[in-house]
Every structure is written in C-alpha cells, then in structure tokens.
Design a protein around this motif. Structure first.
Motif, PDB file in Angstrom:
ATOM      1  N   ILE A  42       0.685  -1.145  -0.082  1.00 12.23           N
ATOM      2  CA  ILE A  42      -0.057  -0.152  -0.016  1.00 12.23           C
ATOM      3  C   ILE A  42       0.759   1.389   0.074  1.00 12.23           C
ATOM      4  CG2 ILE A  42      -1.604   1.273   1.432  1.00 12.23           C
ATOM      5  CD1 ILE A  42      -2.825  -1.197   2.175  1.00 12.23           C
ATOM      6  N   LEU A  43       2.021   1.140   0.735  1.00 16.51           N
ATOM      7  CA  LEU A  43       2.881   2.484   1.049  1.00 16.51           C
ATOM      8  C   LEU A  43       3.724   2.707  -0.423  1.00 16.51           C
ATOM      9  CD1 LEU A  43       4.434   1.763   4.449  1.00 16.51           C
ATOM     10  CD2 LEU A  43       2.595   3.498   3.803  1.00 16.51           C
ATOM     11  N   ASN A  44       3.888   1.875  -1.111  1.00 14.26           N
ATOM     12  CA  ASN A  44       4.662   1.900  -2.359  1.00 14.26           C
ATOM     13  C   ASN A  44       3.739   2.134  -3.369  1.00 14.26           C
ATOM     14  OD1 ASN A  44       7.168   1.487  -1.150  1.00 14.26           O
ATOM     15  ND2 ASN A  44       6.885  -0.738  -1.088  1.00 14.26           N
ATOM     16  N   GLU A  54      -2.752   5.736   7.695  1.00 10.06           N
ATOM     17  CA  GLU A  54      -3.393   4.902   8.388  1.00 10.06           C
ATOM     18  C   GLU A  54      -2.617   3.455   8.471  1.00 10.06           C
ATOM     19  OE1 GLU A  54      -7.143   4.755   6.477  1.00 10.06           O
ATOM     20  OE2 GLU A  54      -7.965   6.297   7.889  1.00 10.06           O
ATOM     21  N   ALA A  55      -2.000   3.148   7.024  1.00 10.19           N
ATOM     22  CA  ALA A  55      -1.229   1.933   7.031  1.00 10.19           C
ATOM     23  C   ALA A  55       0.077   1.939   7.938  1.00 10.19           C
ATOM     24  CB  ALA A  55      -0.646   1.812   5.613  1.00 10.19           C
ATOM     25  N   LEU A  56       0.668   3.452   8.143  1.00 14.52           N
ATOM     26  CA  LEU A  56       1.853   3.698   8.793  1.00 14.52           C
ATOM     27  C   LEU A  56       1.413   3.421  10.416  1.00 14.52           C
ATOM     28  CD1 LEU A  56       3.341   6.611   6.858  1.00 14.52           C
ATOM     29  CD2 LEU A  56       4.708   4.458   7.442  1.00 14.52           C
ATOM     30  N   LEU A  76      13.035  -3.324   6.624  1.00 10.05           N
ATOM     31  CA  LEU A  76      13.210  -2.229   7.397  1.00 10.05           C
ATOM     32  C   LEU A  76      14.000  -1.011   6.675  1.00 10.05           C
ATOM     33  CD1 LEU A  76      12.574  -1.275  10.248  1.00 10.05           C
ATOM     34  CD2 LEU A  76      14.944  -1.740  10.942  1.00 10.05           C
ATOM     35  N   THR A  77      14.872  -1.591   5.808  1.00  8.60           N
ATOM     36  CA  THR A  77      15.506  -0.616   4.696  1.00  8.60           C
ATOM     37  C   THR A  77      14.389  -0.153   3.747  1.00  8.60           C
ATOM     38  OG1 THR A  77      17.455  -2.079   4.845  1.00  8.60           O
ATOM     39  CG2 THR A  77      17.269  -0.414   3.071  1.00  8.60           C
ATOM     40  N   ARG A  78      13.237  -0.868   3.278  1.00  2.00           N
ATOM     41  CA  ARG A  78      12.143  -0.264   2.715  1.00  2.00           C
ATOM     42  C   ARG A  78      11.635   0.716   3.165  1.00  2.00           C
ATOM     43  NH1 ARG A  78       8.497  -4.928   0.752  1.00  2.00           N
ATOM     44  NH2 ARG A  78       7.350  -3.219  -0.546  1.00  2.00           N
TER      45      ARG A  78
END
Length: 614
Positions: A240-242, A252-254, A276-278
């Motif tokens: 979703i974030l990408n 909200e996803a965060l 975690l790098t992403r």
C-alpha cells in the motif's frame, strides 16, 4: 298449478373471499397494517414504510411517533422470508436516525438482530441487519449486548460476504467493538485478522480505511501482531505504501505499522528480511507532510527499545532525522523531535534545528523539542555544549515560565544537565534561571517537581544564586517540599537545602520556614529518612555551631569555633532561637544600631548578657 317442490338446503361455498385492492393514503394507516395477520399485507406495508423512511429524517421520526418501531422489531423474526426482509429494510433505514436509535436501545432488539446474521439468511437481511447494529454499536451497553450474544463471530464471517455493503456495515460494527480490550483479543482469537487483511484489496476506499483502522486497534495486542506478521501483514502494508494510487491510505497503514514496529521480535524479523530498509527509503522520498510525519512516528516507536536503536543506527537513521529537522512542516518537525528523543544518539549536528523548535508557536513542537534536548544532554557534555552554542539555554530559561507542565519539566531537566559545566551554569544564571524556577517549585506535578529540584540543586552551588533564590521567595516553596511523600522529590529537596545551607542568611530563612523541625521529623521516620535528609540536617546545624551544640550536645573535630560561640543550653524554641541569633550576628557585623535595638527586644535578658560578653 304445479305441485310445489321443497328446496334442499344449499351447501356453503368453499371459494375464498376475493382480494380487495388497497392503497394506504397515510403513514398512520400503513403502520396499523403492521398488525395484520395476512403476510401479503405485511410485505407491502413494510415495503411502503421503507420507501417512506428513506425520504428523510422527518419521516423516520414520524414513523417512530406513530409506533412503527415495536411491530417492526417483531416482524424481523417472522416466518415469512419476504416479511423478514422488508421489515429489516424499514428498521435498518430508521435506525440511522438518532431518536430511533435511542428508542431501539430500550427495546432489547439486539439478540433478535444477531440471530438473523447467520449465513442461511438473505444478503439483503444481512445488509439491513448490520445497518441497524452499526449505530447501536457506538453505545457501551449495546457493545456488551452484541458481544454477550455472540455477535462477533457472525460479524467476522460477514467480512467475507460478496456484498460490499454487508462488508462495510460489519466492519463498522467491529471497529466500534474493538475500542474495548476484550473485543480486541476476541477478534484475534476468532480468526478476524486474515479477512481484515483481505479487505485491504477492496475496490471501495471506505472499506479499506475501516479495515486499516480496525487493524490499528487489533495490533496493539502482542499475539495479534504475531498473527498479523505470519499472514504477511507487513508486506501488504508496504504494498500500500509503495502504491502512489493509495496515498489516502498511507497514514493509516503507517499507524498499523508503528504498532508492529514497537515489538522487538517483529523488528528483528523485518530487519532480517531487509524490509526495514524499505521503510527507511520511504522516509527519505518526498511525501505528503502527514505521511512523512506518520513514518517518522514509526521510527520513534522502533527506537523505544534499546536493541532496535542499534539496528536503526546501522541504517544511519541519525542522518535522515537531521535532514527532516529542516522540513518546513510543523507536524514533521514535531514527529522528528520525538524520534530524536527516543533515539538519544549523539546528534550534535541536528541540535541547532531542535533548538529552533523551542521558539515555535506550536505547543506540541516545543514540548517535543524540549524532550529531545533533555534526552540528548543527559550525561553528554558535548551535546550540552552544542545546545549552549546554539543559544538554547536562553530559550530554555524562558520556557520555565510556560503553562505546559511537561515542557517546563523538560526545560528544567535540560538546564540541569547543562549546568554541570561551570561556564554554562554561569550563563544560565545570568539569564534569570533561579527566579524562573520559583514558580515551578509550587507545582503539584510530580515530574515537574523532580526536574525542577534537580536543576535547582545544580544551580544553588553558587553563592549569588542562593542569595537570588532567597530574594525571589524560593526558599519557602523549597522547604515546603519536605512534606512530600514522593521519594525522589524529597531527596532532591534535601539536596538543594544542603547546598543552600552553605550561607548563614539562607540557613536562617529556611529554619524560619520550619526546615529544621521537618527534617528532625523525617529523620525519625523509618520510611522517609535517608542519607539525603540526614545530610540536609547536618548542613543546617553546621552553619550555626551554638545551635548544633545545643541540639546534639557535642561538636565534631571538623567544627571550627570562631568568635561568637556560646552555650545556650537546651533551647525549647530552637528554630526561633537560631533565626534571632543569625539576625543578631548580621546586625553586629553591619554595625547597624537601629536594627540591633529591634533584635534585642526579642532576646531573653540572660541570653543577651551571654552574647554581649563574647
């Protein structure tokens, strides 16, 4: 004429009465038809009421006043499928209205509604039954009824319904329920996380939002987080974030992600797979301020655990945070300051930007900035000097006059950390720190008092500072803190009193406010006595050897008797005696005859002869 023939009795006709067409002209008439025993009339009456109620709130309230609610609540359990369906449609539409909702709460209709959520029922019944429960689920008593009547398992099943309206209504009810801890755990135990994750793929944004908001509550539980991770929840959130088309879902996803990242086991798992790098990449890329702020909050959540801070350090998170401190958005700056406070790394290069946040008009940013500086300067002379170089100590002194207790506490803590260096301490004092600390000493906030007394104890090692504290009226609130039952506040107050007792005038003033009596009482207490209280007591009486001898009956080898020592014996009013004696000595040294006459009037004649003979 023909012969009359007797007619035989005709048998009754078996034909039914011919149906009469009927049109209700008023809602009142249709409401009356809800009591009809004939199913066709019930079907048409419920349908008519549904159409009428859809037209607006006035119609809904009108039907309520006409008494439609009670028969409709009975008809939702009718044997006829069409009667049930139409009754639910009318009831569901009416339940949206606030007045109708209040009336429904008193009718104990929830068990009947939940009973019709079974998969055997019609989808239309599911839609309007859940539509009816949605507003009711906002009420605490109704939540309990839904939970106690096993409504949650049926609602979780309906998350997989092919009808989006059923999904949306069921989600809304579950979201309202999971505000309570018990329901939160139950959603996980009943297998609610997989269908919630599946709904993230919905074509309807309202369903996606509700699913994320529900997951945000559910993932506050550790076991739920584990299930969430096992079902590839992290990857689905990152998808979703990408996805730039899902920008409205990013915040909200965060927030869901932040819950998972607060768990060290989850962080280790994510870091191991390179995911975690992403997230770090997501921080660096330009985003909407709200999204960037939420992403930084995730980092702050990760940094709450020491093991996680090491991982973040390996990813060079400090550099990213320093860059974000220069962002124009206040929300991003606030979140970044919170992350800096959590990291507590050596971010000297970012300190000037944090200091700038102290001057912001935004209260949350000022609070976050003072918290960050407090953490950064704790046991760190380099960072303390960096704050001093940036002029932070001047602004921090002004923050002591603020109305937010947490900001004042953080400012006092930072100044206390900085004042360990003599040059910085002198500069802090020159900006009026002592006077600024007087008002916080009168607070009832525990954390504020802890940090204020700590700061005062560091600053009071200066003679001029002690004199300023006395003239600013700070000695009385300091002495009053000896009544505190909080261990740390009491110890800090004792330490500050020990330092202030280095001077005769401040000692006399503190004794006038009852410091010696209170310390005697503290030292006789098993629970309150400590090395700090004993040290404060010794410091007070060391400043006046006649009083020490009068109180203890002996002097130590380190006590140097100078001109003016006398044995006054056991004095009953010891505190008053001390005060008068120090005042007399001060007058004698200043050769002020007028003041001397005023002091003599308070002395016993025999005691006056002894002092005069010295």
């Amino acid at each position: 004429m023909g012969k009359k023939v007797k007619k035989e009795n005709e048998t009754p006709s078996k034909e039914t009465f011919e149906a009469l067409p009927f049109e209700g002209k008023t809602p009142a008439t249709v409401v009356l038809l809800l009591s009809s025993p004939e199913e066709d009339i019930l079907i048409k009456a419920c349908e008519a009421l549904h159409i009428f109620a859809e037209k607006g709130d006035e119609n809904k309230v009108s039907l309520l006043e006409l008494g439609a609610l009670e028969p409709l609540c009975q008809l939702i359990t009718h044997n006829n499928k069409l009667v049930r369906r139409n009754a639910f449609m009318a009831l569901g539409i009416m339940a949206i209205n606030g007045d109708v909702k209040k009336a429904l709460k008193k009718m104990n209709v929830i068990p009947s509604i939940i009973h019709k959520l079974s998969l055997e029922e019609d989808t239309v019944v599911h839609e309007y039954a859940t539509l009816c429960l949605a507003p009711l689920s906002l009420d605490f008593v109704c939540k309990v009824q839904i939970f106690d009547n096993k409504g949650l398992p049926s609602l979780i099943q309906l998350l997989s319904s092919p009808d989006p309206d059923v999904q949306k209504n069921s989600l809304e009810i579950i979201f309202n329920l999971v505000q309570d801890y018990q329901c939160r755990l139950a959603v996980h135990e009943l297998g609610g996380i997989p269908p919630l994750l599946e709904l993230l793929k919905s074509d309807f944004p309202v369903i996606q939002h509700l699913a994320l908001e529900t997951l945000q509550n559910v993932t506050t539980d550790k076991d739920s987080r584990s299930t969430f991770m096992e079902d590839q929840g992290f990857d689905k959130l990152m998808d979703i974030l990408n996805n730039t088309d899902c920008g409205d879902l990013h915040a909200e996803a965060l927030r869901v992600l932040a819950n998972c990242l607060s768990d060290s086991e989850c962080v280790q798992l994510i870091h191991k797979d390179g995911r975690l790098t992403r997230l770090m990449d997501f921080l660096v890329n330009p985003n909407m301020p709200e999204i960037q702020s939420s992403a930084v909050k995730c980092i702050a959540g990760v940094a709450q655990i020491s093991e996680n801070r090491i991982l973040l350090h390996e990813l060079n998170v400090e550099k990213v945070l320093v860059e974000l401190l220069s962002e124009a958005d206040t929300g991003v700056k606030t979140s970044t300051c919170q992350a800096v406070a959590a990291m507590s790394f050596h971010l000297a290069s970012g300190i000037p930007a944090v200091v700038q946040g102290l001057s912001s008009e935004n209260l949350k940013l000022r609070e976050a900035a003072t918290q960050a500086l407090s953490n950064l300067t704790h046991s760190n002379h380099l960072n303390a000097f960096a704050v001093y170089e940036a002029g932070g100590h001047q602004i921090l002194v002004q923050q002591l006059y603020g109305s937010c207790s947490r900001t004042v506490a953080n400012a006092a803590a930072t100044l206390g950390h900085m004042a360990g260096q003599e040059d910085i301490r002198c500069s802090i004092l020159s900006h009026g720190a002592i006077q600024a600390l007087v008002e916080p000493l009168k607070s009832t906030d525990t954390q504020l008092l802890i940090h204020t007394t700590q700061c005062l104890a560091v600053l009071a090692c200066d003679t001029e500072a002690r004199a300023e504290l006395q003239s600013a009226g700070g000695l009385q609130p300091l002495v009053n803190l000896l009544r505190s039952n909080h261990k740390e506040i009491l110890q800090n107050a004792c330490l500050a009193i020990t330092l202030c007792a280095s001077d005769v005038p401040t000692t006399a003033e503190m004794c006038k406010f009852g410091a010696l009596e209170m310390l005697q009482e503290i030292n006789q207490s098993v629970n309150r006595s400590s090395s700090f209280s004993k040290m404060a007591m010794i410091s007070l009486i060391n400043c006046n050897l006649p009083v020490k001898y009068s109180l203890t009956g002996h002097l130590a080898s380190t006590d140097i008797i100078s001109d003016g020592f006398y044995d006054a014996g056991k004095v009953s009013a010891l505190l008053q005696f001390m005060c008068y004696r120090s005042q007399f000595k001060e007058c004698r040294l200043n050769l002020n005859k007028q003041v001397l006459k005023l002091q003599i009037s308070f002395w016993n004649l025999n005691l006056l002869f002894k002092v005069s003979a010295m």
